[in-house]
Design a protein around this motif. Structure first.
Motif, PDB file in Angstrom:
ATOM      1  N   ALA A 109      58.657  -8.697 -85.472  1.00 59.67           N
ATOM      2  CA  ALA A 109      57.267  -8.088 -85.871  1.00 59.67           C
ATOM      3  C   ALA A 109      57.208  -6.908 -85.086  1.00 59.67           C
ATOM      4  O   ALA A 109      56.567  -5.873 -85.115  1.00 59.67           O
ATOM      5  CB  ALA A 109      56.340  -9.210 -85.916  1.00 59.67           C
ATOM      6  N   ARG A 110      57.706  -6.882 -83.670  1.00 58.76           N
ATOM      7  CA  ARG A 110      57.457  -6.035 -82.718  1.00 58.76           C
ATOM      8  C   ARG A 110      58.514  -4.783 -82.753  1.00 58.76           C
ATOM      9  O   ARG A 110      58.231  -3.750 -82.273  1.00 58.76           O
ATOM     10  CB  ARG A 110      57.302  -6.637 -81.477  1.00 58.76           C
ATOM     11  N   CYS A 111      59.487  -5.229 -83.137  1.00 56.77           N
ATOM     12  CA  CYS A 111      60.800  -4.079 -83.014  1.00 56.77           C
ATOM     13  C   CYS A 111      61.277  -3.625 -84.138  1.00 56.77           C
ATOM     14  O   CYS A 111      61.038  -4.003 -85.350  1.00 56.77           O
ATOM     15  CB  CYS A 111      61.973  -5.196 -82.680  1.00 56.77           C
ATOM     16  N   ALA A 112      61.602  -2.258 -84.220  1.00 56.02           N
ATOM     17  CA  ALA A 112      61.700  -1.367 -85.235  1.00 56.02           C
ATOM     18  C   ALA A 112      63.496  -1.415 -85.594  1.00 56.02           C
ATOM     19  O   ALA A 112      63.734  -1.337 -86.606  1.00 56.02           O
ATOM     20  CB  ALA A 112      61.336   0.049 -84.847  1.00 56.02           C
ATOM     21  N   ASP A 113      63.970  -1.672 -84.573  1.00 49.53           N
ATOM     22  CA  ASP A 113      65.858  -1.591 -84.907  1.00 49.53           C
ATOM     23  C   ASP A 113      66.230  -2.675 -83.728  1.00 49.53           C
ATOM     24  O   ASP A 113      65.732  -3.283 -82.840  1.00 49.53           O
ATOM     25  CB  ASP A 113      66.174  -0.480 -84.640  1.00 49.53           C
ATOM     26  N   GLU A 114      67.699  -2.740 -84.058  1.00 43.11           N
ATOM     27  CA  GLU A 114      68.420  -3.804 -83.065  1.00 43.11           C
ATOM     28  C   GLU A 114      68.341  -3.805 -81.877  1.00 43.11           C
ATOM     29  O   GLU A 114      68.196  -4.557 -80.801  1.00 43.11           O
ATOM     30  CB  GLU A 114      69.726  -4.130 -83.673  1.00 43.11           C
ATOM     31  N   ALA A 115      68.564  -2.287 -81.310  1.00 45.29           N
ATOM     32  CA  ALA A 115      68.306  -1.970 -79.932  1.00 45.29           C
ATOM     33  C   ALA A 115      67.229  -2.266 -79.180  1.00 45.29           C
ATOM     34  O   ALA A 115      67.082  -2.852 -78.180  1.00 45.29           O
ATOM     35  CB  ALA A 115      68.511  -0.255 -79.798  1.00 45.29           C
ATOM     36  N   GLN A 116      66.019  -2.097 -80.031  1.00 47.02           N
ATOM     37  CA  GLN A 116      64.732  -2.473 -79.473  1.00 47.02           C
ATOM     38  C   GLN A 116      64.609  -4.000 -79.442  1.00 47.02           C
ATOM     39  O   GLN A 116      64.246  -4.483 -78.313  1.00 47.02           O
ATOM     40  CB  GLN A 116      63.506  -1.712 -80.017  1.00 47.02           C
ATOM     41  N   LEU A 117      65.034  -4.604 -80.115  1.00 39.79           N
ATOM     42  CA  LEU A 117      64.967  -6.033 -80.493  1.00 39.79           C
ATOM     43  C   LEU A 117      65.954  -6.466 -79.311  1.00 39.79           C
ATOM     44  O   LEU A 117      65.366  -7.661 -78.683  1.00 39.79           O
ATOM     45  CB  LEU A 117      65.774  -6.576 -81.807  1.00 39.79           C
ATOM     46  N   ARG A 118      67.171  -6.164 -78.927  1.00 36.02           N
ATOM     47  CA  ARG A 118      67.779  -6.645 -77.779  1.00 36.02           C
ATOM     48  C   ARG A 118      67.276  -6.426 -76.661  1.00 36.02           C
ATOM     49  O   ARG A 118      67.047  -7.451 -75.679  1.00 36.02           O
ATOM     50  CB  ARG A 118      69.162  -6.029 -77.952  1.00 36.02           C
ATOM     51  N   ASP A 119      66.505  -5.435 -76.173  1.00 39.46           N
ATOM     52  CA  ASP A 119      65.785  -5.146 -75.210  1.00 39.46           C
ATOM     53  C   ASP A 119      64.619  -6.142 -75.044  1.00 39.46           C
ATOM     54  O   ASP A 119      64.449  -6.721 -73.931  1.00 39.46           O
ATOM     55  CB  ASP A 119      65.392  -3.877 -75.087  1.00 39.46           C
ATOM     56  N   GLU A 120      64.015  -6.251 -75.954  1.00 39.86           N
ATOM     57  CA  GLU A 120      62.864  -7.061 -76.221  1.00 39.86           C
ATOM     58  C   GLU A 120      63.212  -8.663 -75.856  1.00 39.86           C
ATOM     59  O   GLU A 120      62.728  -9.593 -75.221  1.00 39.86           O
ATOM     60  CB  GLU A 120      62.045  -7.118 -77.195  1.00 39.86           C
ATOM     61  N   VAL A 121      64.291  -9.140 -76.361  1.00 38.52           N
ATOM     62  CA  VAL A 121      64.879 -10.387 -76.327  1.00 38.52           C
ATOM     63  C   VAL A 121      65.357 -10.619 -74.870  1.00 38.52           C
ATOM     64  O   VAL A 121      65.035 -11.545 -74.116  1.00 38.52           O
ATOM     65  CB  VAL A 121      65.914 -10.797 -77.169  1.00 38.52           C
ATOM     66  N   HIS A 122      65.801  -9.569 -74.230  1.00 39.45           N
ATOM     67  CA  HIS A 122      66.404  -9.485 -72.699  1.00 39.45           C
ATOM     68  C   HIS A 122      65.150  -9.758 -71.817  1.00 39.45           C
ATOM     69  O   HIS A 122      65.165 -10.589 -70.918  1.00 39.45           O
ATOM     70  CB  HIS A 122      66.991  -8.379 -72.548  1.00 39.45           C
ATOM     71  N   THR A 123      64.173  -9.083 -72.167  1.00 39.26           N
ATOM     72  CA  THR A 123      63.062  -9.014 -71.439  1.00 39.26           C
ATOM     73  C   THR A 123      62.377 -10.491 -71.276  1.00 39.26           C
ATOM     74  O   THR A 123      61.874 -11.159 -70.285  1.00 39.26           O
ATOM     75  CB  THR A 123      61.892  -8.009 -71.666  1.00 39.26           C
ATOM     76  N   THR A 124      62.264 -11.102 -72.684  1.00 42.76           N
ATOM     77  CA  THR A 124      61.649 -12.560 -72.938  1.00 42.76           C
ATOM     78  C   THR A 124      62.448 -13.352 -72.119  1.00 42.76           C
ATOM     79  O   THR A 124      61.897 -14.309 -71.362  1.00 42.76           O
ATOM     80  CB  THR A 124      61.644 -12.644 -74.222  1.00 42.76           C
ATOM     81  N   LEU A 125      63.680 -13.329 -72.242  1.00 42.55           N
ATOM     82  CA  LEU A 125      64.592 -14.206 -71.430  1.00 42.55           C
ATOM     83  C   LEU A 125      64.394 -14.187 -69.789  1.00 42.55           C
ATOM     84  O   LEU A 125      64.089 -15.125 -69.174  1.00 42.55           O
ATOM     85  CB  LEU A 125      66.160 -14.127 -71.857  1.00 42.55           C
ATOM     86  N   VAL A 126      64.300 -13.130 -69.285  1.00 38.63           N
ATOM     87  CA  VAL A 126      64.198 -12.800 -67.686  1.00 38.63           C
ATOM     88  C   VAL A 126      62.919 -13.137 -67.530  1.00 38.63           C
ATOM     89  O   VAL A 126      62.686 -13.965 -66.309  1.00 38.63           O
ATOM     90  CB  VAL A 126      64.233 -11.274 -67.598  1.00 38.63           C
ATOM     91  N   HIS A 127      61.649 -13.197 -68.400  1.00 38.37           N
ATOM     92  CA  HIS A 127      60.472 -13.571 -68.177  1.00 38.37           C
ATOM     93  C   HIS A 127      60.289 -14.996 -67.969  1.00 38.37           C
ATOM     94  O   HIS A 127      59.821 -15.661 -67.154  1.00 38.37           O
ATOM     95  CB  HIS A 127      59.404 -12.857 -69.071  1.00 38.37           C
TER      96      HIS A 127
END
Length: 116
Positions: free
Chosen positions: A79-97
């Protein structure tokens, strides 16, 4: 909102987890990573959850303990991401968090570091 089936999203999460630095993941003892559709309350605001006892709060920990869980929610990410690149960044940030919570780093410190 992006569309991605659960299996493809889970593979993306595994790929992002594999790309994290060894120093970050080597200390993850008795932790499982889980991908779920949405949080229990059904909202789309929560991207991930650390469910366990942080290393800094453990007095004893040993055999027979249930594993801590790090949950990554698929639908809020999509819901938050527009494309796969943004999705990967968001998943990365979530995992680190969420991994940071395992190590005892709270949200205030994560904000200071730019991971929240």
């Amino acid at each position: 909102m992006m569309h991605m089936d659960a299996e493809v999203f889970e593979a993306l999460v595994v790929d992002e987890l594999d790309q994290l630095p060894d120093e970050m993941v080597e200390g993850l003892d008795n932790v499982v990573f889980v991908v779920e559709g949405r949080p229990e309350d059904g909202t789309l605001g929560l991207l991930g959850l650390y469910d366990g006892l942080a290393l800094t709060e453990r007095e004893r920990y040993g055999m027979g303990e249930l594993p801590d869980r790090i949950v990554v929610y698929r639908e809020p990410h999509l819901a938050r991401c527009a494309d796969e690149a943004q999705l990967r960044d968001e998943v990365h940030t979530t995992l680190v968090h969420e991994i940071a919570h395992f190590y005892g780093i709270d949200d205030d410190r994560l904000h200071e570091l730019g991971w929240a």
